[in-house]
Design a protein around this motif. Sequence first.
Motif, PDB file in Angstrom:
ATOM      1  N   ARG A  50      -4.408   0.079 -11.440  1.00 25.35           N
ATOM      2  CA  ARG A  50      -3.586   0.986 -10.647  1.00 25.35           C
ATOM      3  C   ARG A  50      -4.264   1.234  -9.307  1.00 25.35           C
ATOM      4  O   ARG A  50      -5.479   1.090  -9.184  1.00 25.35           O
ATOM      5  CB  ARG A  50      -3.378   2.326 -11.371  1.00 25.35           C
ATOM      6  N   THR A  56      -1.842   8.160  -8.333  1.00 26.80           N
ATOM      7  CA  THR A  56      -2.323   7.670  -9.631  1.00 26.80           C
ATOM      8  C   THR A  56      -2.979   8.774 -10.437  1.00 26.80           C
ATOM      9  O   THR A  56      -2.744   8.905 -11.645  1.00 26.80           O
ATOM     10  CB  THR A  56      -3.308   6.504  -9.424  1.00 26.80           C
ATOM     11  N   ALA A 158      -8.047   2.689 -12.104  1.00 27.73           N
ATOM     12  CA  ALA A 158      -7.976   2.738 -10.646  1.00 27.73           C
ATOM     13  C   ALA A 158      -9.246   2.196 -10.001  1.00 27.73           C
ATOM     14  O   ALA A 158      -9.181   1.367  -9.084  1.00 27.73           O
ATOM     15  CB  ALA A 158      -7.713   4.168 -10.175  1.00 27.73           C
TER      16      ALA A 158
END
Length: 226
Positions: A50, A56, A158
């Motif tokens: 992500r 996020t 992430a």
Amino acid sequence: MSLKETFPQTPEIKSLTQESFTHALMVLANLDSDFAQILETLGPPPIWARETGFPTLLRIILEQQVSLAAARAVFTRLCAVVEPLTPENFLTLDDVQLRVIGFSRQKMLYCRELANAIRNGQLDLIKLETMDETTIRTELKRIKGIGDWTVDIYLLMALQRPDVFPKGDLGVIIALQKLKGLTTRPTPTQIEAIAQHWRPWRAVATRILWHYYLSALTGNSKLKKL
């Protein structure tokens, strides 16, 4: 040059790449025969990456203790209303608007705390990307509503850190119980002890476990041999 020379098993790899991810899958298959069987049967898992940043982290907060499908529906509705999804724009929404989108009172509080922390300069997500995991965890957990699971998922998906392990993740817990033939769900302490064997690639091991969990949920017939 050998794979070990190319990718030494040390924390020096700060974030996963497709190349290091593929290498990690090979390492884990050699370390754990159950993983080897999953990879042989189901193929490699997705990297599940992500973007870094506020949207996020907000989405991960929405995913706390609810189904991913339910959280995704709320997040999709939010993105349709707020464009772009920045802390400043999010804070313009009142309780009624957020309730219509699907926010619970608790999630309103948590997401506003996050947005305010970023807007006020208390939290800098860009600077966070270069910090060590301990510092990242400390900084994020200062925000009300952000605990270890939220930090783990942000680090893993992430920031693509290679050795993060979300021991409190329900999918991981259920997958481990089924995979290892345990009669009861393993405790966080038991899970952590099992996962030590997978260092320094526990984030990749997590993806294998998610892959297995999601495939098991679909009733994939290939899983009968596992």
